[in-house]
Design a protein around this motif. Structure first.
Motif, PDB file in Angstrom:
ATOM      1  N   ASN A 129       1.564  -6.130  -0.311  1.00 53.05           N
ATOM      2  CA  ASN A 129       0.382  -5.559  -0.966  1.00 53.05           C
ATOM      3  C   ASN A 129       0.295  -5.943  -2.431  1.00 53.05           C
ATOM      4  O   ASN A 129      -0.796  -6.074  -2.988  1.00 53.05           O
ATOM      5  N   GLU A 130       1.449  -6.122  -3.081  1.00 62.38           N
ATOM      6  CA  GLU A 130       1.453  -6.501  -4.495  1.00 62.38           C
ATOM      7  C   GLU A 130       0.914  -7.915  -4.705  1.00 62.38           C
ATOM      8  O   GLU A 130       0.351  -8.223  -5.755  1.00 62.38           O
ATOM      9  N   LYS A 131       1.065  -8.768  -3.681  1.00 59.85           N
ATOM     10  CA  LYS A 131       0.640 -10.163  -3.794  1.00 59.85           C
ATOM     11  C   LYS A 131      -0.704 -10.423  -3.119  1.00 59.85           C
ATOM     12  O   LYS A 131      -1.417 -11.356  -3.497  1.00 59.85           O
ATOM     13  N   CYS A 132      -1.017  -9.640  -2.110  1.00 61.04           N
ATOM     14  CA  CYS A 132      -2.186  -9.920  -1.284  1.00 61.04           C
ATOM     15  C   CYS A 132      -3.092  -8.699  -1.219  1.00 61.04           C
ATOM     16  O   CYS A 132      -2.649  -7.629  -0.791  1.00 61.04           O
ATOM     17  N   ARG A 133      -4.349  -8.850  -1.615  1.00 61.65           N
ATOM     18  CA  ARG A 133      -5.303  -7.742  -1.642  1.00 61.65           C
ATOM     19  C   ARG A 133      -6.314  -7.832  -0.507  1.00 61.65           C
ATOM     20  O   ARG A 133      -7.396  -7.248  -0.573  1.00 61.65           O
ATOM     21  N   SER A 134      -5.976  -8.534   0.537  1.00 57.45           N
ATOM     22  CA  SER A 134      -6.909  -8.744   1.639  1.00 57.45           C
ATOM     23  C   SER A 134      -7.331  -7.425   2.293  1.00 57.45           C
ATOM     24  O   SER A 134      -6.518  -6.520   2.503  1.00 57.45           O
ATOM     25  N   LYS A 135      -8.610  -7.336   2.634  1.00 53.38           N
ATOM     26  CA  LYS A 135      -9.136  -6.175   3.342  1.00 53.38           C
ATOM     27  C   LYS A 135      -8.774  -6.206   4.824  1.00 53.38           C
ATOM     28  O   LYS A 135      -9.051  -5.245   5.545  1.00 53.38           O
ATOM     29  N   LEU A 136      -8.158  -7.282   5.257  1.00 54.05           N
ATOM     30  CA  LEU A 136      -7.767  -7.425   6.655  1.00 54.05           C
ATOM     31  C   LEU A 136      -6.310  -7.051   6.890  1.00 54.05           C
ATOM     32  O   LEU A 136      -5.793  -7.228   7.990  1.00 54.05           O
ATOM     33  N   GLU A 232      -4.038 -15.514   4.791  1.00 53.51           N
ATOM     34  CA  GLU A 232      -3.918 -14.868   3.480  1.00 53.51           C
ATOM     35  C   GLU A 232      -2.503 -14.361   3.243  1.00 53.51           C
ATOM     36  O   GLU A 232      -2.009 -14.383   2.108  1.00 53.51           O
ATOM     37  N   ILE A 233      -1.841 -13.922   4.309  1.00 55.77           N
ATOM     38  CA  ILE A 233      -0.436 -13.532   4.196  1.00 55.77           C
ATOM     39  C   ILE A 233       0.403 -14.749   3.797  1.00 55.77           C
ATOM     40  O   ILE A 233       1.237 -14.686   2.893  1.00 55.77           O
ATOM     41  N   HIS A 234       0.174 -15.874   4.460  1.00 53.33           N
ATOM     42  CA  HIS A 234       0.922 -17.096   4.171  1.00 53.33           C
ATOM     43  C   HIS A 234       0.662 -17.587   2.754  1.00 53.33           C
ATOM     44  O   HIS A 234       1.594 -17.992   2.044  1.00 53.33           O
ATOM     45  N   GLU A 235      -0.587 -17.550   2.334  1.00 54.81           N
ATOM     46  CA  GLU A 235      -0.932 -18.013   0.984  1.00 54.81           C
ATOM     47  C   GLU A 235      -0.321 -17.128  -0.099  1.00 54.81           C
ATOM     48  O   GLU A 235      -0.144 -17.565  -1.243  1.00 54.81           O
ATOM     49  N   SER A 236       0.035 -15.898   0.270  1.00 56.58           N
ATOM     50  CA  SER A 236       0.674 -14.979  -0.671  1.00 56.58           C
ATOM     51  C   SER A 236       2.185 -15.158  -0.710  1.00 56.58           C
ATOM     52  O   SER A 236       2.879 -14.446  -1.438  1.00 56.58           O
TER      53      SER A 236
END
Length: 394
Positions: A129-136, A232-236
């Motif tokens: 969550n600290e790295k990725c703010r995706s709504k998914l 988005e998880i991977h990109e984070s």
């Protein structure tokens, strides 16, 4: 610090365990107080529930006893909406934000009584969550622990896709400040994930149309949302580590063709630079985990290393296969087992060996996407960026 002792969580922060089952637990903070040596002499429980439902019911009553302030002051519990092997999920309203939240009660093992750090399920989600703010992707709001359980509060998401999963309500009472409190909540086995949605849809379609196949346009929307979320998880800088239908929450929208999804269950999630030793669910595991794989044998190839992102792509490909197939079951080569990496690689020129009758009704374009995501050699496998640009989505 709030009045009831629940604080927003940061990476590697959680309350320390109380000195006894009846002690008030402490706040979430970065300074871990020393626990009393008597802690090790306290028995966790004298009665072991015989099944998961009994264990869940016992956990809820224990939670209200040992985390009474949190579950009666800060959070207003409305229902028990699911349970599984490692915990129970409550639907509640956060009295501070007036938002709907899910509270997961995570069972402690005996070895976790004195655990200072949060379990991996919590710590990994917080770090992500600290790295990725995706709504998914599910978001952690706060956490705490008492003697018997860890607690994780997240956003509440997902629709109930089963009409027959309601059990007898749970009814019990607790003592609070010399006042007897009576509690009664609806109790459900939980059915808000992609597996439950697909099972419901297949059953209804089979009754009406004599076919259990899921509609391609709906599968396409779900797949694109899932691929985007994991990308988005991977990109984070993380991999998920346990992609499967049961770990994708699904919620109704005003448009039945555009269901909302959210990725959940981060107990296997880790940073990309950390080697993944095994996938969370064996049936969704990529071939590189097989014993004879060159990527899984450091004794044969020095510094052999499995990239968790590639294993997520394979699992997403298997998930897409499940959604596109009429039966909704894994390929026979997976369920039969017994094949090694080199045999799989040789069986179909590097493509994962689906049998002809399993893919007979697949659109050719869709099959091309599944083949690309499920290549035996991870070096030949699609990335999620390539998968999202595939012509099937256009």
């Amino acid at each position: 610090m709030t009045a009831c002792g629940v604080c927003p969580i940061q990476a590697a922060q959680l309350v320390t365990p109380p000195q006894s089952p009846d002690s008030k637990h402490q706040e979430i903070n970065s300074k871990s107080d020393k626990t009393d040596s008597a802690t090790t002499d306290v028995e966790i429980t004298t009665t072991i529930p015989t099944n998961s439902e009994e264990k869940a019911r016992a956990a809820v009553q224990s939670a209200f006893k040992h985390s009474n302030r949190e579950l009666t002051i800060r959070f207003k519990v409305k229902a028990i909406v699911g349970f599984g092997a490692n915990g129970v999920i409550l639907a509640a309203i956060d009295s501070l934000s007036m938002s709907n939240v899910a509270i997961k009660i995570i069972y402690k093992t005996k070895s976790q009584i004195n655990q200072q750090q949060p379990p991996k399920e919590i710590a990994s989600l917080v770090s992500l969550n600290e790295k990725c703010r995706s709504k998914l992707i599910l978001r952690a709001h706060c956490a705490w622990q008492d003697w018997f359980h860890f607690y994780l509060v997240t956003n509440l998401f997902g629709s109930n896709w089963a009409t027959s999963n309601m059990l007898e309500p749970i009814t019990f009472k607790t003592q609070s400040s010399k006042t007897m409190l009576f509690h009664s909540f609806p109790f459900s086995t939980g059915a808000s994930d992609l597996w439950a949605w697909s099972a419901m849809y297949r059953s209804a379609a089979n009754s009406a149309l004599l076919s259990s196949r899921l509609p391609s346009h709906v599968v396409k929307h779900i797949a694109h949302s899932c691929f985007t979320a994991v990308s988005e998880i991977h990109e984070s800088g993380f991999y998920h580590g346990d992609i499967k239908l049961e770990n994708i929450l699904v919620q109704k929208t005003h448009d039945d063709t555009k269901l909302s999804i959210m990725i959940a269950d981060f107990g296997q999630t880790e940073r990309v630079e950390h080697r993944i030793m095994h996938y969370g669910t064996v049936e969704m595991s990529a071939p590189e985990f097989l014993p004879d794989s060159p990527f899984n044998n450091a004794g044969v190839i020095e510094a052999a290393w499995i990239d968790g992102r590639g294993t997520d792509v394979f699992a997403l490909g298997m998930m897409l296969f499940l959604l596109l197939s009429e039966t909704g079951v894994l390929p026979a080569v997976v369920s039969d087992g017994g094949r090694g990496y080199h045999e799989l690689f040789a069986a179909n020129n590097g493509k994962f060996p689906f049998y002809d009758d399993e893919i007979a009704d697949f659109e050719e374009i869709a099959l091309g996407l599944v083949d690309g995501m499920c290549r035996v050699d991870p070096a030949e496998r699609f990335t999620l960026q390539e998968a999202l640009k595939h012509e099937w989505f256009n």
